[in-house]
Scaffold this motif. Structure first.
Motif, PDB file in Angstrom:
ATOM      1  N   ALA A 184      13.610  78.091  60.026  1.00  0.00           N
ATOM      2  CA  ALA A 184      14.553  78.716  59.101  1.00  0.00           C
ATOM      3  C   ALA A 184      15.400  77.670  58.384  1.00  0.00           C
ATOM      4  O   ALA A 184      15.725  77.826  57.196  1.00  0.00           O
ATOM      5  CB  ALA A 184      15.442  79.693  59.863  1.00  0.00           C
ATOM      6  N   LEU A 185      15.749  76.603  59.085  1.00  0.00           N
ATOM      7  CA  LEU A 185      16.499  75.518  58.448  1.00  0.00           C
ATOM      8  C   LEU A 185      15.705  74.908  57.301  1.00  0.00           C
ATOM      9  O   LEU A 185      16.241  74.679  56.201  1.00  0.00           O
ATOM     10  CB  LEU A 185      16.840  74.453  59.491  1.00  0.00           C
ATOM     11  N   LEU A 186      14.412  74.659  57.518  1.00  0.00           N
ATOM     12  CA  LEU A 186      13.595  74.089  56.457  1.00  0.00           C
ATOM     13  C   LEU A 186      13.445  75.070  55.293  1.00  0.00           C
ATOM     14  O   LEU A 186      13.436  74.659  54.122  1.00  0.00           O
ATOM     15  CB  LEU A 186      12.215  73.706  57.006  1.00  0.00           C
TER      16      LEU A 186
ATOM     17  N   ASP B 249      28.332  73.156  57.218  1.00  0.00           N
ATOM     18  CA  ASP B 249      29.016  74.407  57.560  1.00  0.00           C
ATOM     19  C   ASP B 249      28.228  75.615  57.065  1.00  0.00           C
ATOM     20  O   ASP B 249      28.136  76.640  57.767  1.00  0.00           O
ATOM     21  CB  ASP B 249      30.416  74.408  56.931  1.00  0.00           C
ATOM     22  N   VAL B 250      27.641  75.517  55.858  1.00  0.00           N
ATOM     23  CA  VAL B 250      26.845  76.623  55.324  1.00  0.00           C
ATOM     24  C   VAL B 250      25.590  76.822  56.158  1.00  0.00           C
ATOM     25  O   VAL B 250      25.211  77.963  56.472  1.00  0.00           O
ATOM     26  CB  VAL B 250      26.493  76.354  53.844  1.00  0.00           C
ATOM     27  N   LEU B 251      24.936  75.732  56.532  1.00  0.00           N
ATOM     28  CA  LEU B 251      23.717  75.841  57.330  1.00  0.00           C
ATOM     29  C   LEU B 251      23.994  76.490  58.688  1.00  0.00           C
ATOM     30  O   LEU B 251      23.229  77.351  59.147  1.00  0.00           O
ATOM     31  CB  LEU B 251      23.099  74.448  57.521  1.00  0.00           C
ATOM     32  N   VAL B 252      25.085  76.089  59.315  1.00  0.00           N
ATOM     33  CA  VAL B 252      25.437  76.679  60.611  1.00  0.00           C
ATOM     34  C   VAL B 252      25.732  78.166  60.451  1.00  0.00           C
ATOM     35  O   VAL B 252      25.288  79.007  61.253  1.00  0.00           O
ATOM     36  CB  VAL B 252      26.643  75.933  61.219  1.00  0.00           C
TER      37      VAL B 252
ATOM     38  N   THR C  60      24.002  83.470  61.624  1.00  0.00           N
ATOM     39  CA  THR C  60      24.477  84.736  61.029  1.00  0.00           C
ATOM     40  C   THR C  60      25.947  85.018  61.336  1.00  0.00           C
ATOM     41  O   THR C  60      26.309  86.115  61.776  1.00  0.00           O
ATOM     42  CB  THR C  60      23.619  85.914  61.525  1.00  0.00           C
ATOM     43  N   GLY C  61      26.770  84.034  61.097  1.00  0.00           N
ATOM     44  CA  GLY C  61      28.218  84.230  61.221  1.00  0.00           C
ATOM     45  C   GLY C  61      28.771  84.145  62.619  1.00  0.00           C
ATOM     46  O   GLY C  61      29.985  84.270  62.805  1.00  0.00           O
TER      47      GLY C  61
ATOM     48  N   PRO D  52      27.415  79.390  68.089  1.00  0.00           N
ATOM     49  CA  PRO D  52      27.913  78.989  69.423  1.00  0.00           C
ATOM     50  C   PRO D  52      28.695  77.680  69.310  1.00  0.00           C
ATOM     51  O   PRO D  52      28.663  76.999  68.279  1.00  0.00           O
ATOM     52  CB  PRO D  52      26.625  78.814  70.227  1.00  0.00           C
ATOM     53  N   PRO D  53      29.381  77.275  70.360  1.00  0.00           N
ATOM     54  CA  PRO D  53      30.159  76.020  70.289  1.00  0.00           C
ATOM     55  C   PRO D  53      29.300  74.793  69.991  1.00  0.00           C
ATOM     56  O   PRO D  53      29.772  73.851  69.339  1.00  0.00           O
ATOM     57  CB  PRO D  53      30.796  75.935  71.687  1.00  0.00           C
ATOM     58  N   ALA D  54      28.062  74.788  70.454  1.00  0.00           N
ATOM     59  CA  ALA D  54      27.200  73.610  70.249  1.00  0.00           C
ATOM     60  C   ALA D  54      26.302  73.773  69.022  1.00  0.00           C
ATOM     61  O   ALA D  54      25.255  73.117  68.918  1.00  0.00           O
ATOM     62  CB  ALA D  54      26.350  73.368  71.490  1.00  0.00           C
ATOM     63  N   ALA D  55      26.680  74.631  68.074  1.00  0.00           N
ATOM     64  CA  ALA D  55      25.815  74.884  66.920  1.00  0.00           C
ATOM     65  C   ALA D  55      25.603  73.632  66.079  1.00  0.00           C
ATOM     66  O   ALA D  55      24.484  73.341  65.632  1.00  0.00           O
ATOM     67  CB  ALA D  55      26.410  76.001  66.071  1.00  0.00           C
ATOM     68  N   LEU D  56      26.657  72.867  65.856  1.00  0.00           N
ATOM     69  CA  LEU D  56      26.521  71.672  65.016  1.00  0.00           C
ATOM     70  C   LEU D  56      25.601  70.647  65.671  1.00  0.00           C
ATOM     71  O   LEU D  56      24.775  70.008  64.990  1.00  0.00           O
ATOM     72  CB  LEU D  56      27.892  71.065  64.742  1.00  0.00           C
TER      73      LEU D  56
END
Length: 371
Positions: free
Chosen positions: A121-123, A137-140, A145-146, A149-153
């Motif tokens: 999905a990122l690609l 920030d937009v990708l995360v 979907t809004g 999680p804390p480790a998303a970045l």
């Protein structure tokens, strides 16, 4: 005494004839030998003259540009224009991306495994904006979907690292990536390194409409088919629900419908009325409110000898517009209905001559050099 024996031996006609053939063969051998000596002598003289004129041995000319022996290498004789350098060819894209359906990547001519669903999905998100950076920030926000999680970045950075290894398998360690690059606080796909099927689809569609405008329905039909063949499902399928991708996905969907209608119009212009009827009936059933598709179907049915069905399609479309939207059909549809009722000659199909291809230049055969 010897001359008398030779004269006596040539008394018979057969012997005289054989002797004459032998003399001619000897003369031919002498002429060939003299010709070879002359060529060698002339070549030696020319090489010697060039050595005296330039003060250095003559170097062979580069292919395609014969060097003047009277001017040193690197200098140009007066009144002779400099040769134009050959245009530099753009490097071929390193990665081929297929985004008109489930995201796929081809690297070095081979498909590669793009990994987990969020990585794919990122690609797909980045493929929707090739050449433009997308902030982390937009990708995360879009990938989770809004509710990241804390480790998303950290997960995002890991997905990027994995994709870089897949898209550039031969990149040396600690060298900057050339396909998936960092840009500010985000990432982007480098346009010079990526070939996306979205660009090829829009290019083939534009070419098809241009050919149709120029009166080449067969060429337009080929281009329309090539454009539609690139589709394998919804555009950016893995990220189709993303608000970031939705506008471009809707644009491509609408363009695909217009290309389908353009292909059917090319079929009608080429005289394939029955094929156009079959394609348009399925198209109008799926998209009943598209007026151009309904207009094409009415014309195709009329040209196929099905006048009653053509009128039924137009009247059904008219009722649907009035009941669902409270509007009348556009003037082109109303005019088509009247023309069908009156058997207007303008509705009949008239074959167009195919554009003639330019004749290949005639090349004269080379003249054989004399001995």
């Amino acid at each position: 005494m010897a001359n008398e024996r030779v004269t006596a031996g040539l008394a018979s006609p057969g012997a005289a004839h054989a002797w004459r053939i032998a003399e001619l063969e000897r003369e031919v051998r002498e002429l060939r030998r003299t010709n070879t000596l002359l060529r060698t002598y002339v070549a030696q003289r020319l090489d010697l003259d060039a050595h005296h004129d330039t003060g250095r041995p003559r170097t062979p000319a580069t292919p395609g540009h014969a060097q003047d022996a009277r001017h040193p290498a690197g200098e140009r004789p007066p009144n002779r224009p400099a040769p134009h350098p050959a245009p530099a060819l753009a490097p071929a894209p390193a990665v081929v991306l297929r985004a008109l359906g489930p995201i796929e990547a081809v690297v070095g001519g081979r498909p590669v495994d793009l990994g987990a669903p969020k990585q794919r999905a990122l690609l797909a998100l980045l493929a929707s904006t090739v050449g433009r950076p997308v902030a982390c920030d937009v990708l995360v926000e879009e990938l989770w979907t809004g509710s990241p999680p804390p480790a998303a970045l950290s997960s995002l950075h890991a997905y990027v690292a994995n994709l870089r290894r897949v898209l550039e398998p031969h990149r040396a360690p600690r060298t900057p990536p050339t396909v998936l690059r960092t840009s500010g606080r985000g990432y982007l796909l480098e346009r010079r390194s990526v070939d996306v099927d979205v660009d090829r689809f829009t290019g083939r569609a534009a070419l098809a409409w241009q050919l149709q405008e120029s009166g080449d329905p067969h060429g337009a039909l080929r281009a329309f088919d090539q454009a539609l063949a690139l589709w394998r499902g919804p555009a950016y399928a893995e990220a189709a629900d993303s608000a970031y991708v939705r506008p471009d996905s809707a644009r491509l969907h609408e363009l695909r419908l217009s290309v389908t209608e353009g292909r059917c119009a090319a079929l009608l212009a080429a005289g394939a009325h029955e094929i156009a009827v079959a394609d348009l009936e399925a198209f109008v059933q799926d998209h009943p409110l598209r007026e151009y598709g309904c207009e094409l179907l009415g014309l195709a049915l009329y040209r196929a000898g099905r006048q009653a069905e053509a009128l039924a399609v137009l009247r059904t479309h008219q009722r649907r517009l009035a009941q669902e939207l409270g509007i009348d059909p556009r003037p082109a549809l109303q005019r088509l209905q009247q023309q069908i009722l009156h058997h207007a000659p303008s509705l009949d199909w008239h074959p167009r001559p195919r554009p003639a291809r330019p004749a290949a230049p005639r090349v004269r055969p080379p003249v054989a050099a004399p001995l």
